[in-house]
Scaffold this motif. Sequence first.
Motif, PDB file in Angstrom:
ATOM      1  N   GLU A  17       0.741  -1.211  -0.027  1.00 55.00           N
ATOM      2  CA  GLU A  17       0.025   0.105  -0.038  1.00 55.00           C
ATOM      3  C   GLU A  17       0.842   1.333  -0.104  1.00 55.00           C
ATOM      4  O   GLU A  17       0.422   2.156  -0.532  1.00 55.00           O
ATOM      5  N   GLU A  18       2.172   1.124   0.547  1.00 53.57           N
ATOM      6  CA  GLU A  18       2.844   2.457   0.765  1.00 53.57           C
ATOM      7  C   GLU A  18       3.348   2.822  -0.600  1.00 53.57           C
ATOM      8  O   GLU A  18       3.995   3.933  -0.976  1.00 53.57           O
ATOM      9  N   MET A  19       3.517   1.776  -1.428  1.00 59.06           N
ATOM     10  CA  MET A  19       4.023   2.260  -2.816  1.00 59.06           C
ATOM     11  C   MET A  19       2.974   2.481  -3.915  1.00 59.06           C
ATOM     12  O   MET A  19       3.308   2.787  -4.949  1.00 59.06           O
ATOM     13  N   LEU A  20       1.774   2.669  -3.633  1.00 64.77           N
ATOM     14  CA  LEU A  20       0.583   3.027  -4.490  1.00 64.77           C
ATOM     15  C   LEU A  20       0.592   4.641  -4.971  1.00 64.77           C
ATOM     16  O   LEU A  20       1.243   5.398  -3.974  1.00 64.77           O
ATOM     17  N   ALA A  21       0.462   4.820  -6.016  1.00 68.38           N
ATOM     18  CA  ALA A  21       0.265   6.235  -6.501  1.00 68.38           C
ATOM     19  C   ALA A  21      -0.699   7.184  -5.479  1.00 68.38           C
ATOM     20  O   ALA A  21      -0.454   8.078  -5.116  1.00 68.38           O
ATOM     21  N   SER A  22      -1.895   6.585  -5.001  1.00 69.16           N
ATOM     22  CA  SER A  22      -2.851   7.212  -4.096  1.00 69.16           C
ATOM     23  C   SER A  22      -2.110   7.638  -2.909  1.00 69.16           C
ATOM     24  O   SER A  22      -2.366   8.419  -2.216  1.00 69.16           O
ATOM     25  N   ARG A  23      -1.198   6.787  -2.324  1.00 74.56           N
ATOM     26  CA  ARG A  23      -0.405   6.862  -1.178  1.00 74.56           C
ATOM     27  C   ARG A  23       0.801   7.935  -1.329  1.00 74.56           C
ATOM     28  O   ARG A  23       1.088   8.590  -0.279  1.00 74.56           O
ATOM     29  N   GLY A  27      -0.789  10.562  -7.815  1.00 72.03           N
ATOM     30  CA  GLY A  27      -2.027  10.243  -8.417  1.00 72.03           C
ATOM     31  C   GLY A  27      -3.080   9.633  -7.749  1.00 72.03           C
ATOM     32  O   GLY A  27      -2.869   9.565  -6.415  1.00 72.03           O
ATOM     33  N   LEU A  28      -4.216   9.344  -8.178  1.00 75.73           N
ATOM     34  CA  LEU A  28      -5.403   8.989  -7.290  1.00 75.73           C
ATOM     35  C   LEU A  28      -5.479   7.459  -7.436  1.00 75.73           C
ATOM     36  O   LEU A  28      -6.399   6.992  -6.718  1.00 75.73           O
ATOM     37  N   VAL A  29      -4.940   6.765  -8.511  1.00 72.75           N
ATOM     38  CA  VAL A  29      -5.274   5.188  -8.619  1.00 72.75           C
ATOM     39  C   VAL A  29      -4.089   4.400  -7.641  1.00 72.75           C
ATOM     40  O   VAL A  29      -3.295   4.837  -6.966  1.00 72.75           O
ATOM     41  N   ASN A  30      -5.060   3.512  -7.268  1.00 75.15           N
ATOM     42  CA  ASN A  30      -4.307   2.346  -6.153  1.00 75.15           C
ATOM     43  C   ASN A  30      -3.399   1.277  -7.004  1.00 75.15           C
ATOM     44  O   ASN A  30      -3.946   0.079  -7.411  1.00 75.15           O
ATOM     45  N   VAL A  31      -2.409   1.868  -7.822  1.00 72.37           N
ATOM     46  CA  VAL A  31      -1.773   0.929  -8.522  1.00 72.37           C
ATOM     47  C   VAL A  31      -0.266   1.456  -8.130  1.00 72.37           C
ATOM     48  O   VAL A  31       0.192   2.470  -7.637  1.00 72.37           O
ATOM     49  N   PHE A  32       0.896   0.735  -8.401  1.00 69.98           N
ATOM     50  CA  PHE A  32       2.273   0.937  -8.174  1.00 69.98           C
ATOM     51  C   PHE A  32       2.632   2.344  -8.728  1.00 69.98           C
ATOM     52  O   PHE A  32       2.590   2.563 -10.195  1.00 69.98           O
ATOM     53  N   ALA A  33       3.165   3.269  -8.040  1.00 67.36           N
ATOM     54  CA  ALA A  33       3.426   4.413  -8.304  1.00 67.36           C
ATOM     55  C   ALA A  33       4.727   4.554  -9.219  1.00 67.36           C
ATOM     56  O   ALA A  33       5.766   3.943  -8.685  1.00 67.36           O
ATOM     57  N   THR A  34       4.716   5.556 -10.069  1.00 66.53           N
ATOM     58  CA  THR A  34       6.099   5.916 -10.697  1.00 66.53           C
ATOM     59  C   THR A  34       7.130   6.386 -10.025  1.00 66.53           C
ATOM     60  O   THR A  34       8.312   5.607  -9.962  1.00 66.53           O
ATOM     61  N   PRO A  35       6.882   7.187  -8.934  1.00 66.78           N
ATOM     62  CA  PRO A  35       8.119   7.553  -7.863  1.00 66.78           C
ATOM     63  C   PRO A  35       8.478   6.334  -7.056  1.00 66.78           C
ATOM     64  O   PRO A  35       9.821   6.161  -7.029  1.00 66.78           O
ATOM     65  N   SER A  36       7.818   5.218  -6.755  1.00 66.29           N
ATOM     66  CA  SER A  36       8.089   3.977  -6.026  1.00 66.29           C
ATOM     67  C   SER A  36       9.078   3.265  -6.970  1.00 66.29           C
ATOM     68  O   SER A  36      10.008   2.612  -6.740  1.00 66.29           O
ATOM     69  N   MET A  37       8.548   3.110  -8.310  1.00 68.75           N
ATOM     70  CA  MET A  37       9.324   2.580  -9.491  1.00 68.75           C
ATOM     71  C   MET A  37      10.546   3.052  -9.478  1.00 68.75           C
ATOM     72  O   MET A  37      11.813   2.324  -9.500  1.00 68.75           O
ATOM     73  N   ILE A  38      10.817   4.483  -9.410  1.00 72.75           N
ATOM     74  CA  ILE A  38      11.934   5.278  -9.754  1.00 72.75           C
ATOM     75  C   ILE A  38      13.026   4.659  -8.629  1.00 72.75           C
ATOM     76  O   ILE A  38      14.258   4.582  -8.609  1.00 72.75           O
ATOM     77  N   ALA A  39      12.516   4.981  -7.025  1.00 69.94           N
ATOM     78  CA  ALA A  39      13.294   4.710  -5.976  1.00 69.94           C
ATOM     79  C   ALA A  39      13.668   3.058  -6.092  1.00 69.94           C
ATOM     80  O   ALA A  39      14.978   2.801  -5.740  1.00 69.94           O
ATOM     81  N   ALA A  40      12.921   2.083  -6.440  1.00 65.36           N
ATOM     82  CA  ALA A  40      13.454   0.917  -6.509  1.00 65.36           C
ATOM     83  C   ALA A  40      14.526   0.677  -7.846  1.00 65.36           C
ATOM     84  O   ALA A  40      15.414  -0.045  -7.339  1.00 65.36           O
ATOM     85  N   ILE A  41      14.387   1.412  -8.903  1.00 62.05           N
ATOM     86  CA  ILE A  41      15.572   1.363  -9.733  1.00 62.05           C
ATOM     87  C   ILE A  41      16.787   2.232  -9.272  1.00 62.05           C
ATOM     88  O   ILE A  41      17.862   1.573  -9.257  1.00 62.05           O
ATOM     89  N   GLU A  42      16.689   3.227  -8.455  1.00 58.58           N
ATOM     90  CA  GLU A  42      17.904   3.743  -7.933  1.00 58.58           C
ATOM     91  C   GLU A  42      18.603   2.909  -6.739  1.00 58.58           C
ATOM     92  O   GLU A  42      19.746   2.771  -6.752  1.00 58.58           O
ATOM     93  N   ASN A  43      17.706   2.303  -5.833  1.00 56.43           N
ATOM     94  CA  ASN A  43      18.313   1.263  -5.014  1.00 56.43           C
ATOM     95  C   ASN A  43      19.025   0.193  -5.556  1.00 56.43           C
ATOM     96  O   ASN A  43      20.060  -0.077  -5.302  1.00 56.43           O
TER      97      ASN A  43
END
Length: 136
Positions: A17-23, A27-43
């Motif tokens: 849930e902490e990785m969702l766009a809405s969180r 964005g407002l949708v309950n899907v994997f957020a682009t910022p979360s994807m970017i953080a995972a890429i960087e890590n």
Amino acid sequence: MAVQVGIRGEKKFVVSEEMLASRVGSGLVNVFATPSMIAAIENTAAMSVQPELEEGKTTVGISINVSHVAATPLGMEVRVETELTEAASNGRVMTFKVTCYDEAGLIGEGTHQRAVVDRARFESKAAAKLSQKKAD
């Protein structure tokens, strides 16, 4: 010691849930957020090369160019893959090819660059900015 091109990184995790766009506020949708994807890429990229760096050195992200091409729902596994494709001759800037998949296929791809820094010096310079703050 120069870091060698070809180093690969991989990270797997389940979308929470902490990785969702809405969180995360992207964005407002309950899907994997682009910022979360970017953080995972960087890590993933950072951790792939960290063992090859000199004591006291680390990397910081300086550029990212990725496309987020498909949505991933809560609870689905994501796999991030990075590959070091270029290292500057001075050893300071590294370029990675990055790809992200969920259990249904490709969800993101692009490139990411990281710079090698002396961790203590970098953090000290950042902290020094507090004394340079302009009054409102």
